[in-house]
Scaffold this active site. Structure first.
Site, PDB file in Angstrom:
ATOM      1  N   ASN A 250      27.116  -6.314 -27.012  1.00 50.24           N
ATOM      2  CA  ASN A 250      27.409  -6.684 -25.633  1.00 50.24           C
ATOM      3  C   ASN A 250      27.571  -5.399 -24.805  1.00 50.24           C
ATOM      4  O   ASN A 250      28.437  -4.568 -25.109  1.00 50.24           O
ATOM      5  CB  ASN A 250      28.697  -7.530 -25.624  1.00 50.24           C
ATOM      6  CG  ASN A 250      29.057  -7.997 -24.239  1.00 50.24           C
ATOM      7  OD1 ASN A 250      29.008  -7.210 -23.292  1.00 50.24           O
ATOM      8  ND2 ASN A 250      29.443  -9.242 -24.095  1.00 50.24           N
TER       9      ASN A 250
ATOM     10  N   HIS B 271      30.346  -3.501 -20.651  1.00 54.29           N
ATOM     11  CA  HIS B 271      31.279  -2.465 -20.214  1.00 54.29           C
ATOM     12  C   HIS B 271      30.614  -1.141 -19.874  1.00 54.29           C
ATOM     13  O   HIS B 271      31.239  -0.277 -19.262  1.00 54.29           O
ATOM     14  CB  HIS B 271      32.431  -2.328 -21.204  1.00 54.29           C
ATOM     15  CG  HIS B 271      33.266  -3.577 -21.167  1.00 54.29           C
ATOM     16  ND1 HIS B 271      33.762  -4.085 -19.986  1.00 54.29           N
ATOM     17  CD2 HIS B 271      33.609  -4.452 -22.122  1.00 54.29           C
ATOM     18  CE1 HIS B 271      34.404  -5.218 -20.238  1.00 54.29           C
ATOM     19  NE2 HIS B 271      34.322  -5.462 -21.525  1.00 54.29           N
TER      20      HIS B 271
ATOM     21  N   HIS C 282      27.000 -10.681 -20.089  1.00 55.93           N
ATOM     22  CA  HIS C 282      27.688 -11.766 -19.373  1.00 55.93           C
ATOM     23  C   HIS C 282      27.522 -11.538 -17.878  1.00 55.93           C
ATOM     24  O   HIS C 282      28.062 -10.572 -17.328  1.00 55.93           O
ATOM     25  CB  HIS C 282      29.171 -11.728 -19.775  1.00 55.93           C
ATOM     26  CG  HIS C 282      29.990 -12.858 -19.229  1.00 55.93           C
ATOM     27  ND1 HIS C 282      31.310 -13.021 -19.564  1.00 55.93           N
ATOM     28  CD2 HIS C 282      29.691 -13.881 -18.374  1.00 55.93           C
ATOM     29  CE1 HIS C 282      31.785 -14.096 -18.944  1.00 55.93           C
ATOM     30  NE2 HIS C 282      30.831 -14.622 -18.211  1.00 55.93           N
TER      31      HIS C 282
ATOM     32  N   ARG D 165      28.819 -12.502 -14.758  1.00 56.55           N
ATOM     33  CA  ARG D 165      29.990 -13.242 -14.262  1.00 56.55           C
ATOM     34  C   ARG D 165      29.760 -13.668 -12.825  1.00 56.55           C
ATOM     35  O   ARG D 165      29.024 -13.022 -12.076  1.00 56.55           O
ATOM     36  CB  ARG D 165      31.257 -12.374 -14.362  1.00 56.55           C
ATOM     37  CG  ARG D 165      31.683 -12.100 -15.786  1.00 56.55           C
ATOM     38  CD  ARG D 165      33.032 -11.406 -15.812  1.00 56.55           C
ATOM     39  NE  ARG D 165      34.097 -12.344 -15.527  1.00 56.55           N
ATOM     40  CZ  ARG D 165      34.915 -12.867 -16.443  1.00 56.55           C
ATOM     41  NH1 ARG D 165      34.824 -12.509 -17.703  1.00 56.55           N
ATOM     42  NH2 ARG D 165      35.846 -13.722 -16.096  1.00 56.55           N
TER      43      ARG D 165
ATOM     44  N   ARG E 122      31.298  -8.622 -11.608  1.00 61.94           N
ATOM     45  CA  ARG E 122      32.161  -7.430 -11.736  1.00 61.94           C
ATOM     46  C   ARG E 122      31.535  -6.356 -12.621  1.00 61.94           C
ATOM     47  O   ARG E 122      31.873  -5.199 -12.509  1.00 61.94           O
ATOM     48  CB  ARG E 122      33.549  -7.801 -12.255  1.00 61.94           C
ATOM     49  CG  ARG E 122      33.561  -8.246 -13.687  1.00 61.94           C
ATOM     50  CD  ARG E 122      34.974  -8.422 -14.194  1.00 61.94           C
ATOM     51  NE  ARG E 122      35.632  -9.553 -13.574  1.00 61.94           N
ATOM     52  CZ  ARG E 122      36.608 -10.253 -14.178  1.00 61.94           C
ATOM     53  NH1 ARG E 122      37.013  -9.898 -15.377  1.00 61.94           N
ATOM     54  NH2 ARG E 122      37.166 -11.261 -13.586  1.00 61.94           N
TER      55      ARG E 122
ATOM     56  N   GLU F 285      25.463 -14.688 -21.637  1.00 63.51           N
ATOM     57  CA  GLU F 285      26.734 -15.420 -21.556  1.00 63.51           C
ATOM     58  C   GLU F 285      26.899 -15.896 -20.120  1.00 63.51           C
ATOM     59  O   GLU F 285      26.738 -15.103 -19.183  1.00 63.51           O
ATOM     60  CB  GLU F 285      27.890 -14.511 -21.943  1.00 63.51           C
ATOM     61  CG  GLU F 285      27.860 -14.106 -23.404  1.00 63.51           C
ATOM     62  CD  GLU F 285      28.966 -13.120 -23.755  1.00 63.51           C
ATOM     63  OE1 GLU F 285      29.030 -12.759 -24.933  1.00 63.51           O
ATOM     64  OE2 GLU F 285      29.731 -12.721 -22.863  1.00 63.51           O
TER      65      GLU F 285
ATOM     66  N   THR G 138      37.188 -12.922 -21.188  1.00 65.74           N
ATOM     67  CA  THR G 138      37.133 -14.346 -21.511  1.00 65.74           C
ATOM     68  C   THR G 138      38.296 -14.678 -22.433  1.00 65.74           C
ATOM     69  O   THR G 138      38.303 -14.309 -23.597  1.00 65.74           O
ATOM     70  CB  THR G 138      35.782 -14.676 -22.185  1.00 65.74           C
ATOM     71  OG1 THR G 138      34.745 -14.057 -21.431  1.00 65.74           O
ATOM     72  CG2 THR G 138      35.545 -16.171 -22.235  1.00 65.74           C
TER      73      THR G 138
ATOM     74  N   GLU H 297      29.919 -20.369 -31.128  1.00 64.69           N
ATOM     75  CA  GLU H 297      30.463 -19.022 -31.345  1.00 64.69           C
ATOM     76  C   GLU H 297      31.981 -19.154 -31.290  1.00 64.69           C
ATOM     77  O   GLU H 297      32.529 -19.585 -30.265  1.00 64.69           O
ATOM     78  CB  GLU H 297      29.960 -18.044 -30.288  1.00 64.69           C
ATOM     79  CG  GLU H 297      30.546 -16.651 -30.507  1.00 64.69           C
ATOM     80  CD  GLU H 297      29.877 -15.556 -29.692  1.00 64.69           C
ATOM     81  OE1 GLU H 297      28.649 -15.628 -29.490  1.00 64.69           O
ATOM     82  OE2 GLU H 297      30.587 -14.632 -29.254  1.00 64.69           O
TER      83      GLU H 297
ATOM     84  N   HIS I 242      34.599 -11.585 -30.059  1.00 66.63           N
ATOM     85  CA  HIS I 242      35.679 -11.239 -29.146  1.00 66.63           C
ATOM     86  C   HIS I 242      36.748 -10.423 -29.855  1.00 66.63           C
ATOM     87  O   HIS I 242      37.371 -10.896 -30.802  1.00 66.63           O
ATOM     88  CB  HIS I 242      36.344 -12.435 -28.443  1.00 66.63           C
ATOM     89  CG  HIS I 242      36.845 -12.039 -27.082  1.00 66.63           C
ATOM     90  ND1 HIS I 242      38.008 -11.342 -26.897  1.00 66.63           N
ATOM     91  CD2 HIS I 242      36.299 -12.197 -25.860  1.00 66.63           C
ATOM     92  CE1 HIS I 242      38.169 -11.098 -25.616  1.00 66.63           C
ATOM     93  NE2 HIS I 242      37.139 -11.599 -24.964  1.00 66.63           N
TER      94      HIS I 242
END
Ligand code: PXP
Length: 246
Positions: free
Chosen positions: A11, A14, A47, A49, A53, A77, A108, A158, A197
């Site tokens: 992922n 970030h 993801h 969002r 963000r 996602e 999340t 998941e 996660h």
């Protein structure tokens, strides 16, 4: 017969978080995705969002192109909204993972409540499925949520591992048993099992003690480690930890 290799989805959200802190183009999450694939990631997870963000619409377009060129899966996602469904149908990623989303959350925070919300979720699953997008539901490891995931037509669940990662001692063992029981039920119902996660080298290896798990999706820890050892080394170490545990 050799056991199938457990897939690692990286992922890259970030990387975009850091980029957006200065509003420019660096560091580029698409470059990170390219490096992640070269370093042994089996797929890329991002993801988009509602508040944009980190990942942007332009990132999703570029990541779709990159994954198509590389012949690797993009796992989008997304929240269960009309807007996100339209984005997914435009790009048709290999997979879409439906997640809960609250604007005020830092990340999340829990699984999607599927049980009790089947009427809202089933049409989105159906539309994605009809477009050839594999649908995964990000849920808590509870039997009720697994049964509901099957009922709405998902192909994959998941499990949210954030709770497992935060607990310790006996509480962690109890949560592990919950994950194992939910994974067993999911496979009995014909669902593929993924987990993600909060995972790091140790907790990712722990998840592979659940034989039903086919894929891990990991972001924050790997991007954080990349600051110290570089992204390629962080991914190679994660791959090695997973291979040693499988
Ligand atoms: N899987 C899902 C569905 C997620 O929402 C996230 C966080 O974006 C992850 C996996 C990765 O979590 P982490 O960044 O804590 O590794």
């Amino acid at each position: 017969m050799a056991a199938a290799r457990i897939r690692l989805g990286v992922n890259i959200d970030h990387v975009a978080t850091v980029r957006n802190a200065r509003g420019g183009a660096h560091p580029d999450p698409v470059r990170a995705a390219r490096e992640a694939l070269a370093a042994g990631a089996d797929g890329i997870t991002a993801h988009l969002r509602e508040d944009r963000r980190h990942i942007t619409d332009a990132d999703i377009a570029a990541l779709s192109d990159l994954c198509a060129e590389a012949g690797r899966p993009l796992n989008l996602e997304m929240a269960v909204t009309e807007e996100m469904l339209a984005v997914a149908l435009r790009h048709r990623p290999h997979a879409a993972c439906l997640v809960p989303e609250r604007r005020e959350e830092v990340t999340t925070e829990g699984g999607l409540a599927v049980a009790g919300h089947e009427a809202r979720i089933a049409p989105v699953v159906k539309a994605l499925d009809a477009a050839g997008v594999r649908v995964s539901l990000f849920i808590e490891p509870s039997l009720a949520q697994v049964d509901a995931a099957r009922a709405v037509g998902a192909q994959v669940v998941e499990f949210h591992t954030g709770r497992y990662c935060h607990l310790s001692g006996d509480d962690r063992l109890i949560e592990f048993e919950r994950l194992q029981a939910a994974a067993t039920r999911a496979v009995e119902l014909g669902l593929e099992v993924h987990a993600g996660h909060g995972l790091d080298y140790v907790t990712a290896a722990d998840m592979l003690a659940i034989p039903e798990v086919r894929e891990l999706n990991i972001g924050h820890f790997l991007i954080g480690e990349a600051v110290f050892v570089g992204l390629a080394t962080a991914i190679a170490r994660m791959r090695a930890a997973m291979d040693a545990a499988a």
